[in-house]
Design an enzyme around this catalytic site. Sequence first.
Site, PDB file in Angstrom:
ATOM      1  N   ASP A 152      -1.923  -8.573  -2.677  1.00  0.00           N
ATOM      2  CA  ASP A 152      -2.893  -8.699  -1.583  1.00  0.00           C
ATOM      3  C   ASP A 152      -3.182 -10.182  -1.378  1.00  0.00           C
ATOM      4  OD1 ASP A 152      -4.978  -8.138   0.344  1.00  0.00           O
ATOM      5  OD2 ASP A 152      -5.277  -6.205  -0.626  1.00  0.00           O
ATOM      6  N   HIS A 195      -2.673   1.094   9.519  1.00  0.00           N
ATOM      7  CA  HIS A 195      -3.610   1.474  10.593  1.00  0.00           C
ATOM      8  C   HIS A 195      -4.506   0.308  11.011  1.00  0.00           C
ATOM      9  CE1 HIS A 195      -7.486   2.697   8.163  1.00  0.00           C
ATOM     10  NE2 HIS A 195      -6.934   1.613   7.681  1.00  0.00           N
ATOM     11  N   ASP A 196      -4.518  -0.771  10.215  1.00  0.00           N
ATOM     12  CA  ASP A 196      -5.331  -1.939  10.554  1.00  0.00           C
ATOM     13  C   ASP A 196      -4.660  -2.859  11.575  1.00  0.00           C
ATOM     14  OD1 ASP A 196      -7.510  -1.379   8.889  1.00  0.00           O
ATOM     15  OD2 ASP A 196      -6.552  -2.302   7.156  1.00  0.00           O
ATOM     16  N   GLU A 209      -1.358   7.458   5.124  1.00  0.00           N
ATOM     17  CA  GLU A 209      -2.157   7.223   6.328  1.00  0.00           C
ATOM     18  C   GLU A 209      -2.579   8.547   6.965  1.00  0.00           C
ATOM     19  OE1 GLU A 209      -3.169   4.417   7.785  1.00  0.00           O
ATOM     20  OE2 GLU A 209      -1.872   2.797   7.063  1.00  0.00           O
ATOM     21  N   GLU A 252      -5.274   4.601  14.512  1.00  0.00           N
ATOM     22  CA  GLU A 252      -4.676   5.766  13.859  1.00  0.00           C
ATOM     23  C   GLU A 252      -3.580   6.284  14.775  1.00  0.00           C
ATOM     24  OE1 GLU A 252      -5.509   6.049  10.944  1.00  0.00           O
ATOM     25  OE2 GLU A 252      -7.536   5.238  10.813  1.00  0.00           O
TER      26      GLU A 252
END
Length: 355
Positions: free
Chosen positions: A221, A259-260, A288, A318
């Site tokens: 990350d 989805h971001d 997801e 989404e």
Amino acid sequence: MERTELDEARLQGQAEIWRYMFSFADSMALKSAVELRIADIIYSYGGAATLSQIASCINDGLTSPDITTLARIMRLLVRRKIFTIHHPSDGRDSLYNLTHSSRWLLHDSEQSLAPMVLMENHPWQMAPWHYFSQCVKEGGDAFKKAHGCEIWDLASRNPDFNKLFNDGLACTSKVVTSAILSGYKQGFNSIGSLVDVGGGTGGLISEIIKVYPHIKCVNFDLPHVVSTAPAYNGVSHIGGDMFLAIPNTDAIIMKWILHDWDDEDCIKILKNCKKAIPKENGKVIIIEIILKEDGSGVFDEIGFILDLAMIAHTNGKERTEVEWKKILEGGGFFHYKIINIPSLLSIIEAYPDDK
């Protein structure tokens, strides 16, 4: 339609608008219950407590709780079936009880949604929702309109928001992880190494390695995120940018990441995933929501609500299966299969070549 039926329908319509107008009251009452630890207090009394008992535990010694306000909040939460109330026949004080819903608000529970309630209903997160009409008129990022920067930038420079955000995601990770481990048992057996892209503070990957200790696990990350991650046996934390490069590995797992982002950015991420895994037997495990336009499942309606949360907080969305297929193919993954698990989310197992 006869006059009487029309009048009743119009009255019902008016009532529904009033209800939607004030639907935020449900989330605010829920938030206050989490902040006051009401579920925890009731649990400490064995699952049933009087209003006075709840109030006595809220008392911090500096202030005296307003028991009338507490009663009014509890009245709505009982009506919403977050708690139940029992009136003893012998005239003793009424008892508030936990339900299957309020047990998800216990702070010290292994699986709790309390941090997510606090995160999603914090003023930082609520402010962008007020910019929807502006986003329709002129486009742009609702979060940036509200705060002058994207959500990731605020998290990188505001430690309080970063903690709020990471705590919220970590609790949902625990909830989803148990569903993944129970619903994807065979999926990890043949993997030698696994990178969790956008793995936050490592909640998911740390649970995977407990069950599959043979896997070489990496939590990947942004540097400011992994800098706050605890140490886990067998897990390496690596800071980096998934838009630039992803560590080489047998398989990649991404939970609630794509989805971001918009389609173009998702394709960039997936192309980097493809570069990081072997052409033969490599795979990407995507966890997801899959929207179903006419779905009637227990979580289907939540998917459409979370799609609006994407407008509020990110530049993502989404997606339906058709929309997932489009970005998978754009990223070089022409074959996939969907695996249903007992969760809000589903698993999309994608491969770089036809199988």
